[in-house]
Design an enzyme around this catalytic site. Structure first.
Site, short mmCIF file in Angstrom:
data_model
loop_
_atom_site.label_atom_id
_atom_site.label_comp_id
_atom_site.label_asym_id
_atom_site.label_seq_id
_atom_site.Cartn_x
_atom_site.Cartn_y
_atom_site.Cartn_z
N GLU A 83 5.54 10.55 -1.66
CA GLU A 83 4.61 11.64 -1.33
C GLU A 83 3.57 11.80 -2.44
OE1 GLU A 83 4.86 14.01 1.38
OE2 GLU A 83 6.86 13.60 2.19
N ALA B 116 0.84 -1.21 0.00
CA ALA B 116 0.00 0.00 0.00
C ALA B 116 0.87 1.25 0.00
CB ALA B 116 -0.91 0.01 1.23
#
Lengths: 411, 260
Positions: free
Chosen positions: A365, A130
């Site tokens: 990010e 994930a």
């Protein structure tokens, strides 16, 4: 509208530049080759106040604003990406999330030592299965009396093996109405029983930094260390990215500048066909692109810094700044290698390191592909910012620089 | 202790000096705190940290020199004073020392005045000693270490860095101390210092404020600055089949050029 930097910002820029150029630049190649982080970096950044640059003085920080944070990131990444990564995770993901979401007690316990540089923080969201799909993360936090028991493994965590605390998001509800509602965020003491950490070797770039994993086996976390409310983890994680991505954007502007400076110097020195290669128009085209990309990246991040100072939500603008600057920095590094020719391909010159370092920021990010989707969402009107229970406070110099009284009580 | 440190704003050392029409020009080079003076500021701050008191940074220069004073404030100086007057714009070191000495006299009982060894632009190395002479104080220059300082007894012992070695010199205070870079490692400005410096109001003292009336004409003027003759370089290869023949050809060429 005023595009000039005032004396405070100029001095911040100069101070961080001098630190990075004098203390890190001469040795960075060596650490990059060793794939180790210099043990000097974190203590020096802490001692100089860089790790607490944009936190209120009453919370252990230096009382400067979000633009100062961006300028510092630009200067740090102009020397090496790993320096800016420290800011992204320690200040951006961990510290600023505590400033935005933390209770007064949590700020006293966790933010003050982080802002003083006495403790190091990181952000632990990604897992082996994930990354962009945050809502799908598998690490669990089960209530056990007044504590939570955490189990799972976080991957690709910058400063995993160096940090004292992690802002960590885990699943508290396995069957929520909406997937994103099943997550909660915690400040986890990485020295707790059941926590093991390690570094990942063999990375393409950011080799002078620390990127690793955090394994959690029945790690007991008191309820008081839950940041925000139960089920608020997804929102907290997303707002942490608004802070982290800003530092990535500003840093990438610094990387473009470094590519530009290296290319200009080399192009004036290297001669082919009887003249410096700077006289060749195709080399000029590369340099012109780097110069304009630097300006664009800088304008974008400074605007975001200004929005943050005003306390205006900036998810859309931060996404654009991050995506543009990181794509442009990768391109600038690749073109800088072209300007340097064969020498650019060797680690005797800096530009190959720039290329390797640039690639990562297009992934972390929020991948740049995810950023396209975010921006399209806003542009098409499918996405709007909903008010958060707690917004990032605006920068107010008087309160930020007051010696006492926390930010929240004064409101 | 009352400590004064005199600083100058100079072009960045990376700047190139060019001569345009007989006038020296640094182009649009960034202006910085004279690098030698960073060591003087650092030593002033260390002296304060060791013995208490306050540090006043002082500069003679145009309004823009406030930026260098702000740098000194950001490093930790307590206050800054700019001496600025159109009549002092083209000051030589005699006039500069007169102005600085006059300003120092207006400060209440300083114990020590620090200077950097020289300013990187004019490079005279005499402003510090001239100020000492005007104040009637001992001048300690080329100072690489302060081995002892006793504010109560008003004495100082310094190590001067000479070509032959180090010389230990003891002197009463007040004194003027010019430092070399071996003395310390200048600190970076702190963020706290930066915040303070960016808000600081720096007082400006004119020639009449410091009692320098009338302002003397500078003794020295620079009617013309001559750029060094640019050396033309070219490369020539001597040839020969064997090393002996190559050496012989080289000797022949050198004799031809009257070099040997």
């Amino acid at each position: 509208m005023d595009f000039s930097l005032g004396p405070e910002h100029q001095m911040v820029q100069k101070m961080v530049r001098e630190f990075a150029q004098k203390e890190v630049a001469p040795f960075i190649q060596e650490w990059d080759r060793k794939q180790q982080m210099s043990p000097e970096v974190l203590p020096r950044m802490g001692k100089l106040g860089i790790l607490g640059i944009c936190f209120p003085i009453s919370l252990g920080g230096q009382g400067l604003d979000f633009i100062s944070l961006g300028l510092a990131c630009e200067e740090l990444e102009a020397v090496d990406t790993t320096l800016r990564v420290v800011m992204s995770v320690h200040v951006g993901l961990c510290g600023l999330s505590l400033l935005q979401w933390g209770t007064e007690a949590q700020q006293q316990e966790f933010l003050i030592p982080l802002a003083r540089g006495e403790k190091i923080g990181c952000g632990a969201f990604s897992e082996s299965g994930a990354g962009s799909d945050v809502a799908n993360l598998q690490t669990t936090a089960k209530q056990d009396g007044t504590d939570y028991l955490l189990n799972g493994e976080k991957m690709w965590i910058s400063l995993a093996s160096k940090a004292d605390f992690a802002l960590l998001t885990a699943r508290t509800d396995s069957n929520p109405k909406r997937r994103s509602q099943g997550l909660s965020s915690f400040i986890v003491d990485l020295h707790s029983a059941g926590v093991t950490t390690g570094d990942i070797k063999g990375k393409l770039g950011v080799r002078a930094g620390s990127t690793g994993w955090i394994s959690l086996q029945d790690v007991r976390v008191p309820k008081e260390s839950r940041l925000g409310e139960q089920g608020e983890g997804f929102k907290i994680t997303m707002s942490a990215f608004d802070s982290g991505r800003y530092t990535v954007a500003a840093g990438a502007a610094g990387l473009i500048r470094a590519c530009l400076e290296a290319s200009v110097a080399y192009a004036k020195e290297r001669k082919t066909f009887g003249q410096p290669i700077a006289e060749h128009q195709l080399v000029q085209a590369k340099i012109a692109r780097m110069a304009s990309d630097y300006e664009i990246a800088k304008l974008l991040y400074l605007k975001v810094g200004w929005m943050k100072n005003q306390g205006v939500r900036n998810t859309y603008e931060t996404s654009m700044a991050k995506q543009f600057a990181t794509d442009a920095s990768f391109n600038a590094a690749s073109e800088a290698i072209a300007v340097h020719g064969s020498y650019g391909y060797s680690d005797e010159f800096v530009v190959e390191r720039y290329l390797r370092n640039a690639r990562g920021a297009m992934i972390y990010e929020g991948t740049n592909e995810i950023h396209s989707l975010i921006q399209a969402g806003y542009a098409l009107g499918n996405r709007t910012d909903k008010a958060l229970r707690r917004e990032m406070p605006a920068y107010e110099p008087q309160r930020w620089q007051a010696e006492a009284a926390g930010i929240r009580e004064a409101t | 202790m009352k400590i004064v440190v005199c600083v100058k704003q100079t072009p960045d050392t990376a700047a190139t000096l060019t001569v345009v029409g007989g006038v020296a020009s640094w182009g649009d080079a960034p202006l910085v705190l004279n690098p030698w003076d960073e060591y003087a500021v650092e030593q002033a701050l260390r002296t304060k940290e060791a013995h208490g008191g306050s540090v006043t940074a002082m500069s003679l220069g145009p309004q823009a020199a406030k930026e260098s004073l702000k740098q000194a404030l950001a490093m930790g100086c307590d206050e800054a004073i700019l001496i600025s007057d159109p009549a002092l714009e083209r000051a030589d070191s005699l006039l500069a020392s007169a102005a600085l000495a006059a300003a120092i006299k207006r400060i209440d009982a300083p114990d020590i005045v620090f200077f950097g060894k020289a300013a990187v632009d004019t490079d005279t190395e005499v402003t510090g000693p001239q100020v000492a002479r005007r104040l009637g104080w001992p001048s300690l220059n080329l100072v690489a270490a302060i081995s002892e300082l006793d504010p109560a007894a008003k004495t100082i012992t310094v190590e001067r860095l000479l070509e032959e070695g180090r010389q230990l010199v003891r002197s009463p205070l007040p004194a003027v101390v010019s430092v070399v870079k071996e003395i310390n490692e200048p600190r970076y400005p702190s963020f706290m210092g930066i915040r303070k410096a960016s808000k600081a109001e720096i007082p400006i003292w004119s020639a009449s404020d410091i009692g320098l009336q009338p302002v003397p004409e500078p003794a020295l003027t620079w009617p013309e600055v001559i750029a060094p003759v640019r050396a033309e370089q070219s490369c020539e290869f001597v040839s020969g089949e064997t090393p002996q023949q190559q050496a012989a050809a080289l000797v022949e060429r050198l004799i031809e050029e009257k070099l040997i």
